[in-house]
Write an enzyme that holds these catalytic residues in place. Structure first.
Site, PDB file in Angstrom:
ATOM      1  N   SER A 515     -39.205 -31.898   9.465  1.00  0.00           N
ATOM      2  CA  SER A 515     -40.433 -32.707  10.009  1.00  0.00           C
ATOM      3  C   SER A 515     -39.954 -34.189   9.957  1.00  0.00           C
ATOM      4  CB  SER A 515     -41.878 -32.120   9.587  1.00  0.00           C
ATOM      5  OG  SER A 515     -42.699 -32.836  10.208  1.00  0.00           O
ATOM      6  N   ASP A 679     -42.273 -27.158  14.268  1.00  0.00           N
ATOM      7  CA  ASP A 679     -41.928 -27.965  13.158  1.00  0.00           C
ATOM      8  C   ASP A 679     -41.397 -27.136  11.715  1.00  0.00           C
ATOM      9  OD1 ASP A 679     -42.446 -29.741  10.786  1.00  0.00           O
ATOM     10  OD2 ASP A 679     -44.459 -30.490  11.540  1.00  0.00           O
TER      11      ASP A 679
END
Length: 945
Positions: A515, A679
């Site tokens: 991320s 993500d």
């Protein structure tokens, strides 16, 4: 090496209690070859004498200069060097043994030299153990075998022994290389023993042909001649058979130098202990683990597909394949096997498979034949040109069709067609680690920094910092956390301040990020940006992408966007920002201009099937799967590494950044041609475990020096869950908590000082899209209690720049092994020394667990010629397999292992190729040349360069 009177060559021990069989290599073969003045040029021959009294008399007469009566025991298999042939190009080794000796029942307890035992995986099955040793091992290396019939109880007993040898079978694949059998008998006035013996063994002649290339009966004169005159015929016959055997070995390319012959014997002992059914192949034994695997077919298919795509004439493609085979088959120091045997034994099958896949069964035989004929042609040219095989391959490419320079592939190194590429040149070509060593040049003043010019002569170039083979792995892992990524960035800034002028990206071997941690990893460790630029860019990106009013109206608008688009924020804003940050056309697995390539970078993501995935700027050495035109994926640890087939399909850098940061609720997934991605923090909230798995994929045998895990702030835990809904929410949050995953790793039984963590405790929960508390998070990092963590981490990184390398194999001497080598420093030593001196002062020492190796200071330990750090050290170990550590100790008593430890000397020997006289596929010698300054100082036991 101390003088050794033990002549025993090899032992076969059978336990009376368990029946277990052990073959012992006494090291005698190696010791004998070291007596030769030119062991890499002289090609010994071996004669084996089997018998008792008649054999002993013959040996004394044939080798009068060896003083045979002074050393050696009759019941042993003794090996000697014929003294008068010491300086000959073909010195004679001779061994003697009695075939009637009982099997030893106790292991050898000799302390003056090393003995290597190998437990047998088989049982004798009705045959004498010593006969198995003769047939399956000693006959492999014997040119002439002399059996003395007078030492057997009868001629029938001799014939039965020969039949038993034939039943056991030969381990030699090439019939012509099997030994020549001479059966020696003495003239007898009562009967013609030669004729009688011939009649006895005649029925078994066909069986003997399976063990011996020739069988001949020699009848010596009776007692009316002197012993010397009596054995003159045998001496002449042995000389004649040696000459004929020499010619056969030369014809088949199997005339080995002494160094290679000793190494092959060691491998043959291991092979014999493993099986008595399979034949021994010299080529396979010499290649060892460097023999091509099944992936070689896939690499050839990739190359042939490119040739068809660019309409390259097949002759040029075949010539390219042939010269790459020559380069792979004949690295420096490799024995010059004939190209016919090499192609038949190793490469032919892979070529046939690849050609069948690309062109079908009809055209395959003709195309394979063309590649084989070009291999013959190139081999002849190589021998005439007297240049290295890699240089020949380079020159051959310049003569071939110009379309070859247009080839591009990210899953096959087009330099060698053998391995996965790891580095990119500015021209777009990619190269594997081994070809970097083959075609690159070391940059002055830096350990393992390589400069490479493109082999296709298209002005492509690259500079690479390669991890030394004996150094450990240094990993940095950054958690996900949205805007909270300012916390690890602040830690990186503080760490860089303590490291002074040592670039942080040069002190890391692999960096993994999820991320927002993935965004930071791409900027700092892939693009090599300064930390200040990374921090400034990240804050600007966070503010721009999470822009929105926190008022009631703004919240309602966010809720409306989520209901309509499945995301609170507009992904186009994020994509525009990422393109501006990372570039809109730059691929991730591609050359980065104006940088020194170094750290491996892995960025995490989740596929639309909820499978964990990683994008990488490397391929690594794991087993891979080719799926037609689909992605190349490396299956490891429950996740996949993405690698498209064509370079044009490689994910762009901004797309990788977009994929890893596509947090559900906040942004829609990233849609690529190879799939949709979410993500990465959903699968790897803390990528520390990923770094451990990837390190094993890239450097399978290296230890991990340190894993630095950077958190994004630990939120305060709720005191009590009031409902099942809140408990489920807490459990979900815990799954995404990087701190929780780090503690799980730290609590494992094998966890040690290599796991480091830098994180803060947040005063209150902070949302991933909260950009109002950026300054609060940065100030939280600057708290005094975090300062010591930064200092400890910087010290660990600086110490990990030191690594050890052996000068030569450990030397056995009466129960212990003497080791000599040097401690070196990767990176710019001026910068490392400056940072360390500020942290711990000017003085330190290197130690093992039991002794101080040397005392040092930062101002003296640098070679004035090559500007490299070299400290020569020596120490002893009880056995090369014993685990040891070399550490740096400060005057304050702080101790930290240097890179690569704990480890065994056996591991260092294997990594450096010191156990392999045939050298490695990287064409590198086990020890590179020292500069004049290093050579001048290497005469001291502990000398400072």
């Amino acid at each position: 090496m101390s003088h050794c009177d033990d002549l025993e060559w090899v032992r076969h021990v059978q336990s009376t209690r368990t029946g277990e069989i052990t073959l012992e290599d006494t090291g005698r073969f190696v010791r004998v070859t070291k007596e030769l003045p030119r062991p890499t040029a002289q090609t010994p021959q071996l004669a084996l004498f089997l018998g008792t009294r008649a054999k002993d008399i013959a040996l004394k007469e044939i080798f009068p200069h060896n003083n045979l009566g002074r050393r050696g025991r009759r019941e042993d298999i003794n090996l000697r060097l014929e003294t008068t042939s010491l300086n000959s190009d073909t010195p004679l080794l001779f061994a003697d043994s009695t075939p009637f000796a009982r099997n030893p029942t106790d292991r050898t307890q000799v302390m003056c030299h090393e003995i290597l035992p190998y437990s047998a995986c088989w049982k004798p099955e009705g045959h004498s153990l010593i006969d198995i040793v003769y047939n399956r091992l000693l006959f492999l290396f014997s040119d002439v075998v002399c059996v003395f019939a007078d030492d057997f109880s009868s001629l029938d007993a001799l014939a039965m022994r020969l039949v038993l040898w034939a039943e056991i079978g030969s381990a030699q694949k090439l019939v012509g290389l099997r030994p020549r059998l001479l059966i020696i008998t003495t003239e007898n006035c009562q009967q013609d023993r030669a004729r009688t013996l011939l009649e006895v063994i005649q029925p078994y002649s066909e069986m003997l042909g399976a063990c011996f290339s020739l069988t001949k009966i020699i009848q010596l004169a009776g007692p009316y001649l002197s012993p010397t005159a009596k054995h003159q015929r045998l001496r002449d016959e042995i000389r004649q058979q040696r000459q004929e055997a020499l010619a056969v070995r030369q014809k088949h390319g199997m005339l080995f130098c002494a160094e290679h012959l000793a190494a092959l014997f060691q491998r043959a002992v291991f092979h014999t202990a493993r099986t008595t059914k399979e034949q021994f192949c010299y080529i396979t034994a010499a290649r060892g683990e460097t023999k091509p695997g099944n992936d070689f077919t896939n690499h050839l298919v990739d190359f042939l597909d490119l040739a068809r795509e660019h309409k390259t004439p097949f002759h040029s493609a075949a010539s390219y394949i042939a010269s790459s085979i020559i380069m792979d088959a004949y690295p420096p120091q490799m024995h010059a096997f004939t190209i016919d045997s090499i192609f038949t034994e190793i490469y032919g099958l892979y070529c046939a498979r690849a050609l069948t896949i690309c062109y079908g069964n009809i055209y395959m035989p003709q195309m394979r034949r063309e590649i084989q004929q070009l291999c013959y042609h190139h081999f002849d040219e190589l021998r005439r040109s007297r240049i290295s095989a890699s240089k020949f391959h380079w020159q051959n490419i310049r003569l071939l069709h110009p379309s070859l320079a247009l080839f591009r592939n990210n899953r096959t190194c087009l330099y060698c067609l053998r391995r996965l590429p790891e580095y990119h040149l500015s021209c777009g070509h990619s190269v594997c680690q081994e070809c970097l060593l083959v075609f690159g040049a070391l940059v002055s003043g830096r350990e393992q920094r390589w400069s490479l010019q493109c082999i296709f002569d298209d002005d492509g170039e690259a500079i690479v910092d390669a991890k030394p083979k004996t150094a450990g792995v240094r990993a940095v892992c950054i958690d996900g956390g949205g805007s909270r990524g300012v916390t690890p960035l602040e830690f990186l800034k503080g760490l860089q301040e303590v490291l002074l002028d040592c670039p942080l990206h040069e002190m890391v071997d692999i960096a993994c990020g999820s991320s927002s941690g993935g965004l930071i990893t791409l900027a700092k460790f892939h693009l090599r940006w300064p930390v200040d630029l990374c921090a400034k860019t990240f804050e600007s990106l966070a503010v721009r992408c999470f822009k929105g009013s926190k008022s009631i109206l703004g919240l309602l608008k966010s809720a409306f966007n989520y209901v309509v688009t499945d995301a609170i924020y507009n992904e186009s804003t994020l994509e525009t920002a990422l393109k501006a940050t990372y570039g809109s056309e730059r691929a991730f697995f591609a050359h980065v201009p104006d940088t020194v390539q170094g750290p491996k970078v892995a960025v995490t993501a989740m596929t639309h099937r909820s499978q964990r995935a990683v994008f990488t700027n490397y391929n690594a050495s794991a087993d891979v799967l080719w799926e037609g035109t689909a992605n190349l994926t490396a299956q490891t640890g429950g996740y996949v590494a993405i690698r498209p087939k064509r370079p044009s399909e490689e994910p762009l850098l901004w797309q990788v950044a977009r994929a890893t940061s596509a947090a559900p609720i906040f942004f829609k997934p990233m849609e690529l041609d190879i799939g949709d991605f979410w993500d990465g923090a959903l699968g790897f909230p803390n990528p520390s475990e990923l770094a451990a798995w990837e390190s094993v994929r890239i450097w399978p045998e290296s230890t991990i020096d340190l894993t630095l895990s950077l958190g994004t702030g630990e939120e305060p835990k709720r005191g009590k869950s009031t409902s099942s809904r809140s408990r489920l929410l807490d459990s979900f949050n815990l799954h995404l908590d990087g701190e929780f995953h780090f503690l799980n790793m730290k609590n494992k039984p094998n966890a040690d000082e290599s796991l480091l963590r830098l994180n803060t405790k947040l005063p209150h929960p902070i949302r991933l899209d909260d950009t109002e508390h950026l300054q609060l998070q940065k100030e939280n990092v600057l708290q005094p209690n975090n300062r010591q963590g930064l200092i400890d981490t910087a010290f660990a990184l600086l110490v990990s720049t030191f690594y050890f390398q052996l000068d030569h194999r450990a030397v056995y001497n009466r129960g212990v092994y003497s080791c000599q080598g040097s401690i070196r420093c990767r990176g710019d030593y001026y910068q490392v020394a400056k940072a360390l001196e500020k942290l711990i002062g000017p003085d330190f020492e290197f130690i093992t667990d039991t002794e101080v190796l040397c005392k040092c200071d930062f101002r003296r330990n640098l070679c004035s010629v090559c500007h490299r750090y070299r400290v020569n050290i020596s120490f002893t170990v009880r056995h090369p397999s014993a685990i040891l550590s070399i550490s740096l100790r400060t005057t304050q008593g702080i101790v930290r292992k240097i890179s690569g430890f704990p480890q065994s000397i056996t591991w260092f020997q294997r990594q450096q190729g010191l156990d392999n006289p045939f050298r490695t596929p990287g064409h590198d010698l086990p020890r590179e040349s020292l500069c004049l300054g290093c050579e001048r100082n290497s005469v001291f036991e502990v000398a400072f360069c």
